[in-house]
Design a protein around this motif. Sequence first.
Motif, PDB file in Angstrom:
ATOM      1  N   GLU A   1       0.871  -1.170   0.000  1.00 48.99           N
ATOM      2  CA  GLU A   1       0.000   0.000   0.000  1.00 48.99           C
ATOM      3  C   GLU A   1       0.910   1.222   0.000  1.00 48.99           C
ATOM      4  O   GLU A   1       1.457   1.600   1.044  1.00 48.99           O
ATOM      5  N   LEU A   2       1.104   1.817  -1.172  1.00 48.71           N
ATOM      6  CA  LEU A   2       2.026   2.945  -1.302  1.00 48.71           C
ATOM      7  C   LEU A   2       1.308   4.259  -1.077  1.00 48.71           C
ATOM      8  O   LEU A   2       0.146   4.433  -1.488  1.00 48.71           O
ATOM      9  N   HIS A   3       2.029   5.184  -0.461  1.00 44.92           N
ATOM     10  CA  HIS A   3       1.506   6.519  -0.209  1.00 44.92           C
ATOM     11  C   HIS A   3       2.303   7.555  -0.992  1.00 44.92           C
ATOM     12  O   HIS A   3       3.429   7.301  -1.440  1.00 44.92           O
ATOM     13  N   GLU A   4       1.730   8.728  -1.141  1.00 46.44           N
ATOM     14  CA  GLU A   4       2.317   9.777  -1.980  1.00 46.44           C
ATOM     15  C   GLU A   4       3.700  10.212  -1.503  1.00 46.44           C
ATOM     16  O   GLU A   4       4.537  10.622  -2.304  1.00 46.44           O
ATOM     17  N   ASP A   5       3.985  10.072  -0.215  1.00 47.75           N
ATOM     18  CA  ASP A   5       5.286  10.490   0.313  1.00 47.75           C
ATOM     19  C   ASP A   5       6.356   9.417   0.159  1.00 47.75           C
ATOM     20  O   ASP A   5       7.502   9.605   0.572  1.00 47.75           O
ATOM     21  N   GLY A   6       6.000   8.269  -0.436  1.00 47.86           N
ATOM     22  CA  GLY A   6       6.953   7.192  -0.651  1.00 47.86           C
ATOM     23  C   GLY A   6       6.936   6.124   0.426  1.00 47.86           C
ATOM     24  O   GLY A   6       7.572   5.086   0.266  1.00 47.86           O
ATOM     25  N   SER A   7       6.241   6.363   1.520  1.00 46.60           N
ATOM     26  CA  SER A   7       6.129   5.332   2.545  1.00 46.60           C
ATOM     27  C   SER A   7       5.131   4.267   2.081  1.00 46.60           C
ATOM     28  O   SER A   7       4.372   4.472   1.128  1.00 46.60           O
ATOM     29  N   CYS A   8       5.124   3.129   2.758  1.00 44.22           N
ATOM     30  CA  CYS A   8       4.205   2.066   2.352  1.00 44.22           C
ATOM     31  C   CYS A   8       3.964   1.117   3.507  1.00 44.22           C
ATOM     32  O   CYS A   8       4.656   1.151   4.531  1.00 44.22           O
ATOM     33  N   VAL A   9       2.988   0.260   3.314  1.00 46.40           N
ATOM     34  CA  VAL A   9       2.735  -0.870   4.207  1.00 46.40           C
ATOM     35  C   VAL A   9       2.796  -2.135   3.354  1.00 46.40           C
ATOM     36  O   VAL A   9       2.139  -2.225   2.320  1.00 46.40           O
ATOM     37  N   ILE A  10       3.602  -3.099   3.782  1.00 42.11           N
ATOM     38  CA  ILE A  10       3.662  -4.392   3.126  1.00 42.11           C
ATOM     39  C   ILE A  10       2.661  -5.314   3.801  1.00 42.11           C
ATOM     40  O   ILE A  10       2.633  -5.440   5.029  1.00 42.11           O
ATOM     41  N   THR A  11       1.833  -5.971   2.997  1.00 42.35           N
ATOM     42  CA  THR A  11       0.816  -6.852   3.549  1.00 42.35           C
ATOM     43  C   THR A  11       0.508  -7.949   2.527  1.00 42.35           C
ATOM     44  O   THR A  11       1.288  -8.172   1.591  1.00 42.35           O
ATOM     45  N   LYS A  12      -0.612  -8.629   2.690  1.00 46.07           N
ATOM     46  CA  LYS A  12      -1.048  -9.655   1.759  1.00 46.07           C
ATOM     47  C   LYS A  12      -2.568  -9.720   1.816  1.00 46.07           C
ATOM     48  O   LYS A  12      -3.195  -9.128   2.706  1.00 46.07           O
ATOM     49  N   HIS A  13      -3.165 -10.432   0.875  1.00 47.15           N
ATOM     50  CA  HIS A  13      -4.621 -10.534   0.878  1.00 47.15           C
ATOM     51  C   HIS A  13      -5.106 -11.317   2.099  1.00 47.15           C
ATOM     52  O   HIS A  13      -4.443 -12.279   2.534  1.00 47.15           O
ATOM     53  N   PRO A  14      -6.265 -10.950   2.658  1.00 45.09           N
ATOM     54  CA  PRO A  14      -6.815 -11.679   3.811  1.00 45.09           C
ATOM     55  C   PRO A  14      -7.057 -13.146   3.464  1.00 45.09           C
ATOM     56  O   PRO A  14      -7.456 -13.485   2.350  1.00 45.09           O
ATOM     57  N   GLY A  15      -6.770 -13.998   4.431  1.00 46.08           N
ATOM     58  CA  GLY A  15      -7.076 -15.413   4.269  1.00 46.08           C
ATOM     59  C   GLY A  15      -6.039 -16.220   3.521  1.00 46.08           C
ATOM     60  O   GLY A  15      -6.188 -17.443   3.393  1.00 46.08           O
ATOM     61  N   THR A  16      -5.002 -15.581   3.036  1.00 45.86           N
ATOM     62  CA  THR A  16      -3.959 -16.321   2.343  1.00 45.86           C
ATOM     63  C   THR A  16      -2.920 -16.822   3.341  1.00 45.86           C
ATOM     64  O   THR A  16      -2.818 -16.312   4.457  1.00 45.86           O
ATOM     65  N   GLY A  17      -2.141 -17.803   2.945  1.00 48.64           N
ATOM     66  CA  GLY A  17      -1.167 -18.410   3.834  1.00 48.64           C
ATOM     67  C   GLY A  17       0.044 -17.524   4.067  1.00 48.64           C
ATOM     68  O   GLY A  17       0.194 -16.453   3.498  1.00 48.64           O
ATOM     69  N   GLY A  18       0.938 -18.041   4.917  1.00 51.34           N
ATOM     70  CA  GLY A  18       2.133 -17.279   5.247  1.00 51.34           C
ATOM     71  C   GLY A  18       1.855 -16.169   6.232  1.00 51.34           C
ATOM     72  O   GLY A  18       0.799 -16.116   6.867  1.00 51.34           O
TER      73      GLY A  18
END
Length: 564
Positions: free
Chosen positions: A217-234
């Motif tokens: 999830e990228l933001h305009e200032d260049g920061s982000c959140v790394i995630t994955k789709h709900p319910g997927t493994g790992g």
Amino acid sequence: MTLRIGNASGFYGDRFDAMREMLAGGELDVLTGDYLAELTMLILGRDRLKDPGAGYARTFLRQLEDCLGLAHERSVKIVTNAGGLNPAGLADAVRKLADRLGIPVRVAHVEGDDLTAAHPGSLAAHAYLGGFGIAECLRAGADIVVTGRVTDAALVTGPAAAHFGWQPGEYDRLAGAVVAGHVLECGTQATGGNYAFFAEAAAAGRDLRRPGFPLAELHEDGSCVITKHPGTGGFVDVGTVTAQLLYETGGARYAGPDVTARLDTVRLRQDGTDRVRIEGVRGEAPPPTLKVGRNRLGGFRNEVVFVLTGLDIEAKAALVQEQLGDALAHVKSRPSGIRWELARTDHPDADTEETASALLRLVVRDQDEQTVGRALSGAAVELALASYPGFHVLAPPGKGAPYGVFEDAYVPQGEVPHRAVLHDGRRIPVPPAQDTLVLQDPPEPPLPAPLPAGPTRRAPLGLVAGARSGDKGGNANVGVWVRSDEAWRWLAHTLTVGTFRELVPESQELTVTRYLLPELRALNFTVEGILGRGVAAQHRFDPQAKALGEWLRSRHLDIPEALL
């Protein structure tokens, strides 16, 4: 305003149904696919020798046939480097596929990376382009963008620049996107795949059988959140993201065509379940040159693996080495390269024949195919009744097989004709970076205060440290990290270049460089030349150094009991 970019491929041959999983599993704006690696470019180059219309990742087309309708329905843009050596050819194939399926899509591609004609003797020579050609295609309305050899992170920086309106020179924002792209590029390595502490995660209830693919999830200032789709493994946590950040990198400055990202400024923090926030990334002007990856045929190789069972393993190995040495010395043309490796996989008083056996591997190389074919097979087979007791091999040696060599070169940015070829056929030149900065290592940061003296125990490094390793041409990198400030104080003072060489004896005669990344509580080591002439040359047992970090973690040293 958030841009959600997912990844559905970390290499040519990754999980086929990942594209559908990512498109159907949750909200996305852009889906990327990374299909290229140094070895892949060699494979595609050999494909192109047989068929000039080949040279791209055909898997992508088959995936798209299944998923193009879904992507169109959900308005998800697709950006991929599956074009390999022939991005125009893949773009045309995608258009024909879309016409056959009756799905209206606008397909653009990026070109200019192919410098093979300027490098005689190369099977493929390609410059690593940045993300602004991709951005031009997306700004002009493309639904699918196909590239050849761009940096892996460009698949993220291009869409981010197009979406947020970033321009060249916005280095901090671009650097943030580079870091996000580097985390995403290897797919499930960011979501628990190939993870050093996998056993600990499994014991905590994490399902690692089928990790989901990551998204940012990228933001305009260049920061982000790394995630994955709900319910997927790992799972996604600071450890999985740290591991991928260290993968196939080197020092604090991570250079690319658009920006040099300062990895020593990256800050990570857990932001909820399966969410890691990346912020604080600083960027600098890129180098004045672009890296060019050159693949060429290096000659021919062959190998035979002798099985040594039971007693006297060392003596059996010495006998067959002497016998083969004598036999090869008397053939008309002796292979120019001969390498023996003995793997002591045997166990004393073993209850199966396989676990009582060691493996002795002979690899030969030469420019002549016959020299590594008939000469080796004849000499080895003739020993069947005349060598050590229990003589047999895993498989008889066959014909010599060609092997490749990967080499780096660098050219001025202005010499590479980077172009965006839009869906309507217009060709837009992408100018090189105007401001550049010659790449230099920054001053080494200060070490933390050492841990107070206390009792220690001889134990494997991996009880307190994670690691991930990989290849860059003939060099390997090993990233090592810990998960507490106290462990970092110990690691930074203990795992010196000298200690690394003791733990990894193969590195003792090689150049080893250590880099400190205090924000990540990490060290990154580069070992020059340990992989010979690159993965395709298969110089060692683990030709891409994928398990070098795990070997390091298994080595014993004195560890403070307070950390165990």
